[in-house]
Write a protein that holds these residues in place. Sequence first.
Motif, short mmCIF file in Angstrom:
data_model
loop_
_atom_site.label_atom_id
_atom_site.label_comp_id
_atom_site.label_asym_id
_atom_site.label_seq_id
_atom_site.Cartn_x
_atom_site.Cartn_y
_atom_site.Cartn_z
N LEU A 1 0.85 -1.19 0.00
CA LEU A 1 0.00 0.00 0.00
C LEU A 1 0.88 1.24 0.00
N ARG A 2 0.55 2.21 -0.83
CA ARG A 2 1.37 3.41 -0.97
C ARG A 2 0.77 4.61 -0.23
N SER A 3 1.62 5.62 -0.07
CA SER A 3 1.22 6.91 0.50
C SER A 3 1.32 7.94 -0.62
N PRO A 4 0.22 8.22 -1.34
CA PRO A 4 0.30 9.10 -2.51
C PRO A 4 0.83 10.49 -2.17
N GLY A 5 1.51 11.08 -3.14
CA GLY A 5 2.06 12.43 -2.97
C GLY A 5 1.24 13.44 -3.73
N ALA A 6 1.93 14.30 -4.48
CA ALA A 6 1.24 15.35 -5.23
C ALA A 6 1.97 15.61 -6.53
N ALA A 7 1.20 15.87 -7.58
CA ALA A 7 1.80 16.25 -8.86
C ALA A 7 2.24 17.71 -8.84
N ASP A 8 1.58 18.51 -8.01
CA ASP A 8 1.91 19.93 -7.88
C ASP A 8 1.81 20.28 -6.40
N PRO A 9 2.93 20.43 -5.69
CA PRO A 9 2.88 20.68 -4.24
C PRO A 9 2.12 21.95 -3.87
N ASP A 10 2.30 23.03 -4.63
CA ASP A 10 1.58 24.27 -4.31
C ASP A 10 0.08 24.07 -4.44
N GLY B 1 -5.13 34.02 0.75
CA GLY B 1 -4.23 35.05 0.25
C GLY B 1 -2.87 34.96 0.90
N ALA B 2 -2.84 34.68 2.20
CA ALA B 2 -1.56 34.58 2.90
C ALA B 2 -0.75 33.40 2.39
N LEU B 3 -1.41 32.25 2.20
CA LEU B 3 -0.70 31.07 1.70
C LEU B 3 -0.22 31.30 0.28
N ALA B 4 -1.10 31.82 -0.58
CA ALA B 4 -0.73 32.02 -1.98
C ALA B 4 0.43 33.02 -2.09
N THR B 5 0.41 34.07 -1.29
CA THR B 5 1.49 35.06 -1.33
C THR B 5 2.81 34.44 -0.89
N ALA B 6 2.77 33.63 0.18
CA ALA B 6 3.99 32.98 0.68
C ALA B 6 4.56 32.01 -0.35
N LEU B 7 3.69 31.31 -1.06
CA LEU B 7 4.16 30.39 -2.09
C LEU B 7 4.70 31.15 -3.30
N VAL C 1 7.54 30.48 1.61
CA VAL C 1 7.34 29.05 1.89
C VAL C 1 7.61 28.29 0.59
N ARG C 2 8.52 27.32 0.67
CA ARG C 2 8.85 26.50 -0.50
C ARG C 2 8.40 25.07 -0.25
N LEU C 3 7.70 24.51 -1.25
CA LEU C 3 7.21 23.13 -1.15
C LEU C 3 7.73 22.26 -2.27
N ASP C 4 8.76 22.72 -3.00
CA ASP C 4 9.28 21.91 -4.09
C ASP C 4 10.01 20.69 -3.52
N VAL C 5 10.46 19.80 -4.40
CA VAL C 5 11.03 18.53 -3.95
C VAL C 5 12.33 18.70 -3.17
N GLY C 6 12.98 19.87 -3.32
CA GLY C 6 14.21 20.09 -2.58
C GLY C 6 14.02 20.89 -1.31
N ALA C 7 12.78 21.18 -0.95
CA ALA C 7 12.52 22.00 0.24
C ALA C 7 12.89 21.25 1.51
#
Length: 468
Positions: free
Chosen positions: A324-333, A384-390, A395-401
């Motif tokens: 059983l897997r733990s799915p991730g995301a195609a787009d972290p943001d 708005g706060a989350l979108a601005t930070a991204l 806030v970085r959520l890319d694979v190297g974060a």
Amino acid sequence: MRDEDSRYEAVRSRDARFDGEFFFAVETTGIYCRPSCPAVTPRRRNVRFFATAAAAQGSGFRACRRCRPDAVPGSAAWNVRADVVGRAMRLIGDGVVDREGVAGLACRLGYSARQVQRQLTSELGAGPVALARAQRAHTARVLLQTTGLPVTEIAFASGFASVRQFNDTIRAVYAATPSELRAAAPRGGPAAALAPSAGIPLRLAHRGPYQAGPVLDLLAREALPGVEEVSGTPGDRTYRRTLRLPHGTGIAAVHERPVTQRGTAAHVGGWLDARLRLTDPRDLTTAVQRLRRLFDLDADPYAVDERLGADPRLAPLVAARPGLRSPGAADPDELAVRALVGRAAAGELVRSRGKALDAPCGSLTHLFPEPAALAEAGGDGPLGALATALADGTVRLDVGADRDDAEQGLLALPGMDARTVAVIRTRALGDPDVAPPGTDVPDTWRPWRSYALHHLRAAGERDEEENR
């Protein structure tokens, strides 16, 4: 499997569990292979071991044409490790070196280029340029053998700086010219290659058993109209979605392979069939890696099941759903926004702020809105706060974060609670060991608590909080 004698035993037994975890090369033939290669086992004294395909190539070995070691699943270590080497490997897999160079990779990691070079070479036997070169060669082989693109276009689409560099690399890695490699394509060679408009057919390899059903169930529950869809009947479904990529857009389709093995509920080794339609073939590597993270294809199910299967509560669940897997995301943001606002509100954002595709494909009509577009619409509220930070990189959520830094940055945003951050850390950042606050998750389930919770949800013992 760091001990070389243990690795050789894995080679002698053709143990597919270790495909991608290490590679072996035969000095008498000049070929390197995956551990499960079906060829005659070489003598121990003629064998050398490497942590990566790039290291084997850098030592002058070419890829085996029989077992195709360049096509194995990625090492599970790079999938879960949070240190600089693990983060670097995920970024290289995402194509950062091709797009931004070694300097860009180092900047994202917060280290100097020399430090990154030293750490990767010390642990993996190859630096970032060599690792990216090996990835380019694999991308080129896929394009040569599955599309009708001209060889010159493939050279640049694969990330090579020149046709000469492309030709030299293909000869070094595969001991063949690009034309010869294309002629050797399975099932008819270049005559069977598809036009780019038809999409690129792929086999997304995984190790060990794979439970496709629960993954497709989750994606079907979450699917956003216009961006995603799941069609077909259980056991034979297709997941499709739009992708925003560095050089253009894409539409991906991944098929749930029907279970054909008698007496089991999962595929043991193998792949998921997929097809990618890209506006720019340079995005192939990035698109493939994002699908792999979404479907958690680089996990080590043997390690997960061994630990969780030792727990009395989880043992029957693991036995019922091995792999059983733990799915991730195609787009972290995108995942972060969806976790914050919920599925219904996310669907409204697609309709009001999503970018329409130039060429819609069936029910897929839009890309999920970028953080910058949402920042304009979000006002002073949590969105708005989350979108601005991204958008501004706070806030970085890319694979190297760095996962801890990202979590602290998210918790500092207004309206962001610890439970939502736990979902983001699990899905967007691919953390295998997350326990949401207030849940009864014992430490004996470490380092696979994310997987343990998926077992409980699949068994109906927990609600799927992500689908609010």
